[in-house]
Design an enzyme around this catalytic site. Structure first.
Site, PDB file in Angstrom:
ATOM      1  CE1 TYR A  74      -3.490  -2.836   0.684  1.00  0.00           C
ATOM      2  CE2 TYR A  74      -4.454  -0.812  -0.170  1.00  0.00           C
ATOM      3  CZ  TYR A  74      -4.537  -2.170   0.067  1.00  0.00           C
ATOM      4  OH  TYR A  74      -5.663  -2.857  -0.321  1.00  0.00           O
ATOM      5  CG  HIS A 127     -14.170   0.071  -2.359  1.00  0.00           C
ATOM      6  ND1 HIS A 127     -14.020  -0.391  -3.648  1.00  0.00           N
ATOM      7  CD2 HIS A 127     -15.335  -0.437  -1.903  1.00  0.00           C
ATOM      8  CE1 HIS A 127     -15.066  -1.154  -3.957  1.00  0.00           C
ATOM      9  NE2 HIS A 127     -15.884  -1.197  -2.925  1.00  0.00           N
ATOM     10  CB  CYS A 139      -6.391  -1.297  21.199  1.00  0.00           C
ATOM     11  SG  CYS A 139      -5.389  -1.527  22.663  1.00  0.00           S
TER      12      CYS A 139
HETATM   13  C1  BV8 Z   1     -18.519  -6.967   1.403  1.00  0.00           C
HETATM   14  C2  BV8 Z   1      -9.667  -2.030  -1.715  1.00  0.00           C
HETATM   15  C3  BV8 Z   1     -19.711  -8.101   3.031  1.00  0.00           C
HETATM   16  C4  BV8 Z   1      -8.918  -0.787  -1.791  1.00  0.00           C
HETATM   17  C5  BV8 Z   1     -11.303  -3.192  -3.015  1.00  0.00           C
HETATM   18  C6  BV8 Z   1     -22.390  -9.729  -3.313  1.00  0.00           C
HETATM   19  C7  BV8 Z   1     -22.768  -8.798  -2.365  1.00  0.00           C
HETATM   20  C8  BV8 Z   1     -21.855  -8.354  -1.421  1.00  0.00           C
HETATM   21  C9  BV8 Z   1     -20.524  -8.818  -1.433  1.00  0.00           C
HETATM   22  C10 BV8 Z   1     -20.151  -9.751  -2.370  1.00  0.00           C
HETATM   23  C11 BV8 Z   1     -21.076 -10.201  -3.311  1.00  0.00           C
HETATM   24  N1  BV8 Z   1     -20.429 -11.085  -4.095  1.00  0.00           N
HETATM   25  C12 BV8 Z   1     -19.133 -11.198  -3.683  1.00  0.00           C
HETATM   26  C13 BV8 Z   1     -18.939 -10.415  -2.637  1.00  0.00           C
HETATM   27  C14 BV8 Z   1     -17.671 -10.287  -1.917  1.00  0.00           C
HETATM   28  C15 BV8 Z   1     -16.752  -9.216  -2.487  1.00  0.00           C
HETATM   29  C16 BV8 Z   1     -16.750  -9.164  -3.973  1.00  0.00           C
HETATM   30  O1  BV8 Z   1     -17.460  -8.351  -4.566  1.00  0.00           O
HETATM   31  N2  BV8 Z   1     -15.938  -9.995  -4.596  1.00  0.00           N
HETATM   32  C17 BV8 Z   1     -15.843  -9.990  -6.047  1.00  0.00           C
HETATM   33  C18 BV8 Z   1     -14.378 -10.017  -6.474  1.00  0.00           C
HETATM   34  C19 BV8 Z   1     -16.605 -11.210  -6.557  1.00  0.00           C
HETATM   35  N3  BV8 Z   1     -17.116  -7.935  -1.935  1.00  0.00           N
HETATM   36  C20 BV8 Z   1     -16.593  -7.567  -0.760  1.00  0.00           C
HETATM   37  O2  BV8 Z   1     -15.871  -8.276  -0.094  1.00  0.00           O
HETATM   38  C21 BV8 Z   1     -16.988  -6.191  -0.237  1.00  0.00           C
HETATM   39  N4  BV8 Z   1     -17.401  -6.329   1.111  1.00  0.00           N
HETATM   40  O3  BV8 Z   1     -19.319  -7.294   0.602  1.00  0.00           O
HETATM   41  O4  BV8 Z   1     -18.627  -7.249   2.710  1.00  0.00           O
HETATM   42  C22 BV8 Z   1     -19.955  -7.952   4.437  1.00  0.00           C
HETATM   43  C23 BV8 Z   1     -21.254  -7.673   4.849  1.00  0.00           C
HETATM   44  C24 BV8 Z   1     -21.499  -7.594   6.181  1.00  0.00           C
HETATM   45  C25 BV8 Z   1     -20.458  -7.738   7.109  1.00  0.00           C
HETATM   46  C26 BV8 Z   1     -19.164  -7.994   6.683  1.00  0.00           C
HETATM   47  C27 BV8 Z   1     -18.905  -8.107   5.343  1.00  0.00           C
HETATM   48  C28 BV8 Z   1     -15.784  -5.269  -0.213  1.00  0.00           C
HETATM   49  C29 BV8 Z   1     -15.305  -5.002  -1.603  1.00  0.00           C
HETATM   50  C30 BV8 Z   1     -14.188  -3.939  -1.589  1.00  0.00           C
HETATM   51  C31 BV8 Z   1     -12.887  -4.604  -1.846  1.00  0.00           C
HETATM   52  N5  BV8 Z   1     -11.825  -3.608  -1.921  1.00  0.00           N
HETATM   53  N6  BV8 Z   1     -10.295  -2.350  -2.994  1.00  0.00           N
HETATM   54  C32 BV8 Z   1      -7.790  -0.953  -2.744  1.00  0.00           C
HETATM   55  O5  BV8 Z   1      -6.831  -1.665  -2.422  1.00  0.00           O
HETATM   56  O6  BV8 Z   1      -7.887  -0.341  -3.808  1.00  0.00           O
HETATM   57  S1  BV8 Z   1     -11.925  -3.728  -4.463  1.00  0.00           S
HETATM   58  C33 BV8 Z   1     -11.135  -3.118  -5.819  1.00  0.00           C
HETATM   59  O7  BV8 Z   1     -11.963  -3.514  -6.913  1.00  0.00           O
HETATM   60  C34 BV8 Z   1     -11.026  -1.615  -5.942  1.00  0.00           C
HETATM   61  O8  BV8 Z   1     -11.714  -0.879  -4.980  1.00  0.00           O
HETATM   62  C35 BV8 Z   1     -11.635  -1.388  -7.342  1.00  0.00           C
HETATM   63  O9  BV8 Z   1     -12.079  -0.132  -7.547  1.00  0.00           O
HETATM   64  C36 BV8 Z   1     -12.708  -2.377  -7.259  1.00  0.00           C
HETATM   65  C37 BV8 Z   1     -13.528  -2.691  -8.445  1.00  0.00           C
HETATM   66  O10 BV8 Z   1     -12.680  -2.897  -9.530  1.00  0.00           O
HETATM   67  P1  BV8 Z   1     -12.770  -1.850 -10.734  1.00  0.00           P
HETATM   68  O11 BV8 Z   1     -12.704  -0.497 -10.162  1.00  0.00           O
HETATM   69  O12 BV8 Z   1     -13.938  -2.171 -11.552  1.00  0.00           O
HETATM   70  O13 BV8 Z   1     -11.411  -2.124 -11.478  1.00  0.00           O
HETATM   71  P2  BV8 Z   1     -11.121  -3.249 -12.565  1.00  0.00           P
HETATM   72  O14 BV8 Z   1      -9.649  -3.282 -12.789  1.00  0.00           O
HETATM   73  O15 BV8 Z   1     -11.835  -4.510 -12.193  1.00  0.00           O
HETATM   74  O16 BV8 Z   1     -11.837  -2.707 -13.888  1.00  0.00           O
HETATM   75  C38 BV8 Z   1     -11.369  -1.541 -14.503  1.00  0.00           C
HETATM   76  C39 BV8 Z   1     -12.293  -1.245 -15.669  1.00  0.00           C
HETATM   77  O17 BV8 Z   1     -11.887  -0.018 -16.285  1.00  0.00           O
HETATM   78  C40 BV8 Z   1     -12.273  -2.298 -16.760  1.00  0.00           C
HETATM   79  O18 BV8 Z   1     -13.604  -2.617 -17.129  1.00  0.00           O
HETATM   80  C41 BV8 Z   1     -11.564  -1.606 -17.935  1.00  0.00           C
HETATM   81  O19 BV8 Z   1     -12.083  -2.022 -19.182  1.00  0.00           O
HETATM   82  C42 BV8 Z   1     -11.900  -0.171 -17.678  1.00  0.00           C
HETATM   83  N7  BV8 Z   1     -10.938   0.804 -18.214  1.00  0.00           N
HETATM   84  C43 BV8 Z   1      -9.615   0.643 -18.425  1.00  0.00           C
HETATM   85  N8  BV8 Z   1      -9.086   1.805 -18.881  1.00  0.00           N
HETATM   86  C44 BV8 Z   1     -10.104   2.713 -18.931  1.00  0.00           C
HETATM   87  C45 BV8 Z   1     -11.286   2.078 -18.509  1.00  0.00           C
HETATM   88  N9  BV8 Z   1     -12.469   2.721 -18.463  1.00  0.00           N
HETATM   89  C46 BV8 Z   1     -12.498   4.005 -18.825  1.00  0.00           C
HETATM   90  N10 BV8 Z   1     -11.402   4.695 -19.247  1.00  0.00           N
HETATM   91  C47 BV8 Z   1     -10.203   4.066 -19.312  1.00  0.00           C
HETATM   92  N11 BV8 Z   1      -9.112   4.750 -19.714  1.00  0.00           N
END
Ligand code: BV8
Length: 255
Positions: A74, A127, A139
Site C-alpha cells: 500500500y 472503498h 484497543c
Molecule cells: C462486502 C480495496 C460483506 C482498496 C477493493 C455480493 C454482495 C456483497 C458482497 C459480495 C457479493 N459477491 C461477492 C462479494 C464479496 C466481495 C466481492 O465483490 N468480490 C468480487 C471479487 C466477486 N465484496 C466484498 O468483499 C466487499 N465487502 O461485501 O462485505 C460484508 C457484509 C457484512 C459484514 C461484513 C462483510 C468489499 C469489496 C471492496 C474490496 N476492496 N479495494 C484498494 O486496495 O484499492 S476492491 C477493488 O476492486 C477496488 O476498490 C476497485 O475499484 C474495485 C472494483 O474494480 P474496478 O474499479 O472495476 O477495477 P477493474 O480493474 O476490475 O476494472 C477496470 C475497468 O476499467 C475495466 O472494465 C476496464 O475495461 C476499464 N478501463 C480501463 N481503462 C479505462 C477504462 N475505463 C475508462 N477509461 C479508461 N481509460
C-alpha cells in the site's frame, strides 16, 4: 448497443438524457484513473490482480498474516497515487458539478482521491482512502485508564505499531470481506435510487455491493450508461454503452 465516438446517435441520446436529468449519479472504478497513470485491477497484462494475489494483499487476514508485505504494497501504491494528477475525465465531472450545483453525485470505488483533487465535492468513496490509516484493532490497552492507541505515538515501523500495546496501523481502505462504511453506502444507495441518469465509468462491475448500485439505479427507473473501452459485467444493465475512455468521452459528454 455500443457507440463509436461523439458523433454517434447513442452519444447524442446520452447528451439529451443529461440535459433533461434532474439528478445524475456517476459510479466510477479504477478505469477512471487509468489515464492518470494508475494501474487498474483486472487488466490481464497490467492489472494489479494479474501481478498480485488479492487474498494476500486486500484482506484483513492477509494483513494479519504478512503485515509488512501488505503495508509496503500500500505504501508503494500511495506513493504512486500521490504523484499523479486527475485526468480530463475527473476535471469534466468536477466542472459539471460546479456549473450545476447539487445535480451530480460522484460515487467512487477508487481510493486514490483524484475526484477530490480535481475539485469534485462530496465524492462518496465507497472503498475508503489510501492516504488515511486506522488502527487494526479497537484497543483500550489500559482498560482501567481507557486510554486508546495514539497515532502520533506510533513507532515508525512497517506497519507503524502502538508502543504501549503493539496494535498495528493499517490502510483505511475497505478490504474484501469487510463492510463498506455504512453512511457512505447508504448515501450512495440513495443517490442511485434518486438519480434519473447514472453514468458507470471505468469499472468491470465485478465488485459488490458497489456494482449493485447500477442495478439499483436501473430498477428505480434511471437511464444507465456505461463508459468503458472494453466489455464489462455492467454492459447488460445499461441502456447505452459508450465504447470509449473516461478522459476522451467525459469532457465531450459533460460540456
Ligand atoms: C462486502 C480495496 C460483506 C482498496 C477493493 C455480493 C454482495 C456483497 C458482497 C459480495 C457479493 N459477491 C461477492 C462479494 C464479496 C466481495 C466481492 O465483490 N468480490 C468480487 C471479487 C466477486 N465484496 C466484498 O468483499 C466487499 N465487502 O461485501 O462485505 C460484508 C457484509 C457484512 C459484514 C461484513 C462483510 C468489499 C469489496 C471492496 C474490496 N476492496 N479495494 C484498494 O486496495 O484499492 S476492491 C477493488 O476492486 C477496488 O476498490 C476497485 O475499484 C474495485 C472494483 O474494480 P474496478 O474499479 O472495476 O477495477 P477493474 O480493474 O476490475 O476494472 C477496470 C475497468 O476499467 C475495466 O472494465 C476496464 O475495461 C476499464 N478501463 C480501463 N481503462 C479505462 C477504462 N475505463 C475508462 N477509461 C479508461 N481509460
Amino acid at each position: 448497443m455500443t457507440a463509436s465516438p461523439d458523433s454517434s446517435p447513442d452519444f447524442a441520446q446520452v447528451r439529451a438524457w443529461l440535459q433533461a436529468a434532474q439528478h445524475v449519479a456517476v459510479l466510477t472504478g479504477a478505469g477512471m484513473s487509468a489515464e492518470s497513470g494508475i494501474p487498474t485491477f483486472r487488466d490481464a497484462q497490467t492489472g494489479l490482480w494479474a501481478r498480485f494475489n488479492p487474498a494476500e494483499l486486500a484482506t484483513e487476514e492477509g494483513f494479519r498474516a504478512q503485515p509488512e508485505l501488505v503495508w509496503n504494497w500500500y505504501a508503494e501504491r500511495r506513493a504512486t497515487m500521490a504523484q499523479v494528477e486527475p485526468n480530463a475525465g475527473h476535471y469534466a465531472i468536477a466542472a459539471y458539478q460546479q456549473r450545476h450545483p447539487g445535480r451530480l453525485t460522484v460515487i467512487t470505488q477508487n481510493v486514490d482521491g483524484l475526484h477530490q483533487k480535481a475539485g469534485s465535492t462530496d465524492a462518496l468513496a465507497l472503498h475508503g482512502n489510501i492516504f488515511q490509516d486506522r488502527w487494526l484493532d479497537l484497543c483500550f490497552h489500559a482498560r482501567h485508564s481507557g486510554r486508546v492507541c495514539a497515532p502520533d505515538r506510533a513507532q515508525a515501523d512497517s506497519p507503524p505499531r502502538c508502543p504501549d500495546c503493539g496494535n498495528l496501523l493499517r490502510p483505511d481502505v475497505v478490504w474484501f470481506g469487510e463492510m463498506l462504511p455504512p453512511a457512505t453506502l447508504h448515501a450512495a444507495e440513495q443517490a442511485a435510487q434518486r438519480c434519473t441518469l447514472m453514468l458507470v465509468v471505468g469499472t468491470s462491475g465485478e465488485v459488490y455491493p458497489a456494482a449493485g448500485l447500477a442495478h439499483q439505479a436501473r430498477q428505480a427507473g434511471a437511464k444507465v450508461v456505461v463508459v468503458n473501452p472494453h466489455d464489462s459485467d455492467l454492459d447488460g444493465v445499461a441502456h447505452i454503452v459508450l465504447r470509449g475512455t473516461a478522459a476522451q468521452t467525459l469532457p465531450a459528454l459533460l460540456c
